[in-house]
Scaffold this motif. Structure first.
Motif, PDB file in Angstrom:
ATOM      1  N   GLU A   1       0.826  -1.203   0.000  1.00  0.00           N
ATOM      2  CA  GLU A   1       0.000   0.000   0.000  1.00  0.00           C
ATOM      3  C   GLU A   1       0.860   1.254   0.000  1.00  0.00           C
ATOM      4  O   GLU A   1       1.964   1.269   0.569  1.00  0.00           O
ATOM      5  CB  GLU A   1      -0.923   0.037   1.229  1.00  0.00           C
ATOM      6  CG  GLU A   1      -1.986  -1.042   1.237  1.00  0.00           C
ATOM      7  CD  GLU A   1      -2.857  -0.965   2.486  1.00  0.00           C
ATOM      8  OE1 GLU A   1      -2.461  -0.269   3.440  1.00  0.00           O
ATOM      9  OE2 GLU A   1      -3.934  -1.589   2.492  1.00  0.00           O
ATOM     10  N   VAL A   2       0.341   2.300  -0.659  1.00  0.00           N
ATOM     11  CA  VAL A   2       0.994   3.608  -0.636  1.00  0.00           C
ATOM     12  C   VAL A   2      -0.083   4.677  -0.480  1.00  0.00           C
ATOM     13  O   VAL A   2      -1.270   4.426  -0.706  1.00  0.00           O
ATOM     14  CB  VAL A   2       1.804   3.884  -1.921  1.00  0.00           C
ATOM     15  CG1 VAL A   2       2.879   2.833  -2.117  1.00  0.00           C
ATOM     16  CG2 VAL A   2       0.889   3.931  -3.140  1.00  0.00           C
ATOM     17  N   TYR A   3       0.347   5.895  -0.096  1.00  0.00           N
ATOM     18  CA  TYR A   3      -0.557   7.044  -0.052  1.00  0.00           C
ATOM     19  C   TYR A   3      -0.200   7.989  -1.191  1.00  0.00           C
ATOM     20  O   TYR A   3       0.973   8.182  -1.523  1.00  0.00           O
ATOM     21  CB  TYR A   3      -0.423   7.763   1.295  1.00  0.00           C
ATOM     22  CG  TYR A   3      -0.847   6.914   2.461  1.00  0.00           C
ATOM     23  CD1 TYR A   3      -2.198   6.731   2.741  1.00  0.00           C
ATOM     24  CD2 TYR A   3       0.096   6.295   3.278  1.00  0.00           C
ATOM     25  CE1 TYR A   3      -2.593   5.954   3.809  1.00  0.00           C
ATOM     26  CE2 TYR A   3      -0.287   5.513   4.341  1.00  0.00           C
ATOM     27  CZ  TYR A   3      -1.640   5.345   4.602  1.00  0.00           C
ATOM     28  OH  TYR A   3      -2.027   4.562   5.658  1.00  0.00           O
ATOM     29  N   ILE A   4      -1.220   8.594  -1.800  1.00  0.00           N
ATOM     30  CA  ILE A   4      -1.041   9.488  -2.943  1.00  0.00           C
ATOM     31  C   ILE A   4      -1.720  10.809  -2.635  1.00  0.00           C
ATOM     32  O   ILE A   4      -2.804  10.840  -2.031  1.00  0.00           O
ATOM     33  CB  ILE A   4      -1.649   8.879  -4.221  1.00  0.00           C
ATOM     34  CG1 ILE A   4      -1.013   7.508  -4.504  1.00  0.00           C
ATOM     35  CG2 ILE A   4      -1.456   9.781  -5.418  1.00  0.00           C
ATOM     36  CD1 ILE A   4      -1.734   6.752  -5.587  1.00  0.00           C
TER      37      ILE A   4
ATOM     38  N   LEU B   1      -6.218  13.166  -0.960  1.00  0.00           N
ATOM     39  CA  LEU B   1      -5.380  12.028  -0.592  1.00  0.00           C
ATOM     40  C   LEU B   1      -6.097  10.720  -0.914  1.00  0.00           C
ATOM     41  O   LEU B   1      -7.327  10.655  -0.899  1.00  0.00           O
ATOM     42  CB  LEU B   1      -5.064  12.070   0.901  1.00  0.00           C
ATOM     43  CG  LEU B   1      -4.184  13.236   1.343  1.00  0.00           C
ATOM     44  CD1 LEU B   1      -4.364  13.507   2.809  1.00  0.00           C
ATOM     45  CD2 LEU B   1      -2.727  12.915   1.037  1.00  0.00           C
ATOM     46  N   ALA B   2      -5.309   9.693  -1.193  1.00  0.00           N
ATOM     47  CA  ALA B   2      -5.874   8.380  -1.486  1.00  0.00           C
ATOM     48  C   ALA B   2      -4.935   7.296  -0.974  1.00  0.00           C
ATOM     49  O   ALA B   2      -3.713   7.460  -0.973  1.00  0.00           O
ATOM     50  CB  ALA B   2      -6.085   8.207  -2.988  1.00  0.00           C
ATOM     51  N   LYS B   3      -5.540   6.197  -0.517  1.00  0.00           N
ATOM     52  CA  LYS B   3      -4.766   5.002  -0.207  1.00  0.00           C
ATOM     53  C   LYS B   3      -4.865   4.079  -1.414  1.00  0.00           C
ATOM     54  O   LYS B   3      -5.958   3.765  -1.879  1.00  0.00           O
ATOM     55  CB  LYS B   3      -5.303   4.292   1.033  1.00  0.00           C
ATOM     56  CG  LYS B   3      -4.484   3.033   1.403  1.00  0.00           C
ATOM     57  CD  LYS B   3      -5.212   2.165   2.394  1.00  0.00           C
ATOM     58  CE  LYS B   3      -5.212   2.788   3.772  1.00  0.00           C
ATOM     59  NZ  LYS B   3      -5.788   1.824   4.775  1.00  0.00           N
ATOM     60  N   LEU B   4      -3.714   3.640  -1.935  1.00  0.00           N
ATOM     61  CA  LEU B   4      -3.667   2.800  -3.129  1.00  0.00           C
ATOM     62  C   LEU B   4      -3.133   1.430  -2.748  1.00  0.00           C
ATOM     63  O   LEU B   4      -2.065   1.328  -2.135  1.00  0.00           O
ATOM     64  CB  LEU B   4      -2.758   3.442  -4.183  1.00  0.00           C
ATOM     65  CG  LEU B   4      -2.776   2.803  -5.572  1.00  0.00           C
ATOM     66  CD1 LEU B   4      -3.901   3.405  -6.401  1.00  0.00           C
ATOM     67  CD2 LEU B   4      -1.438   3.018  -6.291  1.00  0.00           C
TER      68      LEU B   4
END
Length: 611
Positions: free
Chosen positions: A11-14, A82-85
């Motif tokens: 997982e990453v944050y964008i 922001l988004a969690k990918l």
């Protein structure tokens, strides 16, 4: 768009100043060391200083905020999206923080979204979050579905969802779950339309009498195939039934158990003792009835009848037959024989033994969808027999081929039922449960598959639920059902929280074929259910129609006085098919006067009604 905060292999944050993220959309991370991995947005958030944040529970933690400040975001004034990918495939090492993120072109993600062609697959809806791919969508996938949104039809805006039915050979059986009003039955109708399009033999058990495909949705007449010639509807007891002479002793035992509950060992023994091969319903029923009479009279009672001098030769022969029956089966308990006789009569009164399943077999052999309708209890009884009979025909053909023999061809087919928890309940015996469990576990080898829909997945047999390799999960509110679905699918905690709030027609598809959960909106069905009309609109319409008939009937008699009502009510009842008395007619006339359709004049002596 950039990767911010601490990253992992999964997982990453964008973050982005300008673009708002869509839930479930696909993005590409431009990290050359990882060959530009792809991921799906699973959580989104818009952040600025005016919104109080619980940093320990939010998507935005202190590390993300510090990362945003370091790369130039003004936390105090900018609105930051922001988004969690979540990555589709786990990376060998964490993604590089600060790398750019971009929208993909369709060809870069086609293998993630599309597994077949519209001609060979089931065209079920539109994949949510794929709107950004519309411009690069290949021509063969454009304008394939029509979506119902907020009561209006709209054209396709994203990637169509295609279910490759050929993969059921490897990943068999489909479950459709959702509460009342979630779009579950609507989604099941769309699936049946697609099975008809592909000419796949299908048998549907319809306890609600709603699976009719004759009435097309206005504006969509040119979509899909002509369904009228691709389905046949039969009702148990009218066009379909069971040929009694073809039943084995085991079949009869199962049917009688289904008709009136669990059979005792004594009842099973009665069937095994009395049933003979190739018995007709009449011969078996007469044998039961005669045994009941013999047991009730007893040996001494029958001997007393034989000593009667007034007995005719035919009557004497009948008494001797009863004595022979009593001598042969006299050890059977009367209560058990009566219990079997009562159950058999119940099935016969429902018309179960007046027809056979030839109509169903012919429809299946022609590649049609066969809708079997009837009351819930009789459908459960009939399903036990007909599913077993069709499954045996298919199995015998495949076994013959395996042994190098020719065999009579019977096609692979699909079994579909709504309210599946009534046919195969958990921890409770039911008529059709054993055959459905057998198909769930072994049907793949013979080309027999299940499409089971239910509002209560918790109540469905666990063995069957575990064999459903593809699950369509519509809006579900009950916590126990959500927990069951979480155990049986790969729904994430975030997706589980969304389940109670899904719009009607939106569904998560958990499929072993895709290897992950896909969020889709079911397309608009090309046909309409006969139960689609709002019941309150129906009430208003019928009430207005009745008022109009009454007005037309009495119009020639207006003006009308109280003294005329006796004669008027007889005419109204005769011409309108009603059963009113004078008081009821007067109430209706007052109602029509109150709505302005009649004039009412009160005098000291009488009341007059006029146009």
């Amino acid at each position: 768009m950039q990767v911010v905060g601490i990253t992992t292999q999964q997982e990453v944050y964008i973050a982005s100043r300008e673009r708002k993220f869509r839930i479930n959309e696909i993005l590409i991370l431009e990290d050359a060391d990882l060959n530009n991995p792809r991921g799906e947005v699973v959580e989104t958030l818009a952040y600025n200083r005016l919104i109080p944040m619980g940093l320990d529970k939010s998507l935005v933690d202190a590390q993300v905020i510090r990362s945003l400040e370091q790369i130039g975001y003004n936390i105090d004034s900018d609105e930051i999206n922001l988004a969690k990918l979540r990555l589709y495939e786990e990376a060998p090492h964490p993604v590089r923080t600060g790398c750019s993120v971009r929208l993909p072109r369709f060809e870069e993600v086609r293998n993630l979204l599309v597994k077949t062609t519209p001609q060979e697959g089931m065209l079920l809806g539109e994949i949510r979050g794929t709107e950004s791919l519309a411009d690069s969508l290949s021509e063969d996938l454009a304008n394939q579905v029509v979506i119902m949104e907020q009561g209006d039809l709209r054209s396709q805006q994203g990637v169509p969802f295609l279910f490759d039915i050929k993969t059921m050979q490897q990943y068999p059986h489909v479950g459709v779950f959702g509460g009342s009003g979630s779009g579950k039955s609507f989604g099941l109708r769309v699936m049946l339309e697609e099975l008809m399009k592909l000419k796949i033999p299908t048998i549907v058990f319809d306890p609600h009498f709603e699976m009719d495909f004759s009435d097309r949705v206005p504006g969509l007449e040119d979509r899909g195939c002509s369904f009228t010639e691709r389905f046949v509807s039969v009702q148990v007891g009218q066009q379909a039934g069971i040929s009694f002479s073809h039943l084995s002793t085991r079949d009869i035992t199962e049917l009688l158990g289904a008709a009136g509950g669990h059979l005792t060992e004594s009842m099973i023994n009665v069937v095994q003792m009395l049933h003979r091969r190739r018995d007709s319903y009449t011969s078996f029923s007469d044998r039961l009835n005669n045994l009941v009479q013999a047991l009730e009279e007893g040996k001494h009672g029958l001997e007393r009848q034989l000593r009667n001098a007034d007995l005719t030769p035919a009557e004497a022969a009948r008494v001797r037959d009863l004595m022979q029956l009593l001598q042969q089966y006299g050890t059977l308990p009367l209560s058990s024989v009566k219990g079997i006789h009562w159950r058999l009569n119940r099935l016969e009164k429902a018309g179960l033994f007046q027809h056979d399943i030839r109509t169903i077999e012919q429809g299946m052999e022609q590649g049609k969808l066969v809708v079997v309708q009837g009351n819930a209890w009789i459908l459960q009884v009939f399903a036990t027999y007909v599913i077993g009979a069709l499954y045996r025909k298919r199995r015998e053909y495949k076994d013959a081929r395996m042994n190098g023999e020719e065999g009579h061809f019977f096609p692979p087919f699909v079994v579909v039922t709504d309210e599946a928890h009534n046919f195969a309940p958990k921890a409770i015996d039911s008529p059709a449960k054993s055959i459905l469990k057998e198909i769930a576990q072994e049907g793949r080898k013979y080309g027999v598959f299940l499409f089971l829909a239910t509002q209560r997945p918790t109540l469905l047999d666990e063995t069957i639920t575990a064999q459903l390799n593809t699950k369509f999960v519509f809006r579900t509110v009950r916590g126990t059902d959500i927990a069951t679905l979480r155990e049986e699918t790969d729904l994430t905690p975030e997706e589980g929280k969304r389940l109670p709030y899904l719009r009607s027609g939106d569904t998560f598809v958990s499929s072993a074929v895709f290897g992950r959960t896909i969020f889709i909106r079911i397309r608009c069905a090309y046909t309409r259910s006969p139960h689609l009309d709002n019941p309150f609109d129906e009430l208003k319409q019928k009430s207005n129609e009745r008022d109009e008939r009454v007005l037309q009937t009495i119009s020639a008699q207006l003006p009308m006085f109280d003294t005329d009502l006796v004669q008027a009510v007889a005419q109204v009842n005769r011409e309108c098919g009603l059963n009113w008395d004078v008081a009821r007619l007067k109430q209706e006339l007052d109602h029509l006067a109150g709505s302005g359709r009649l004039k009412k004049h009160e005098t000291p002596f009488t009341t007059r009604y006029d146009k």
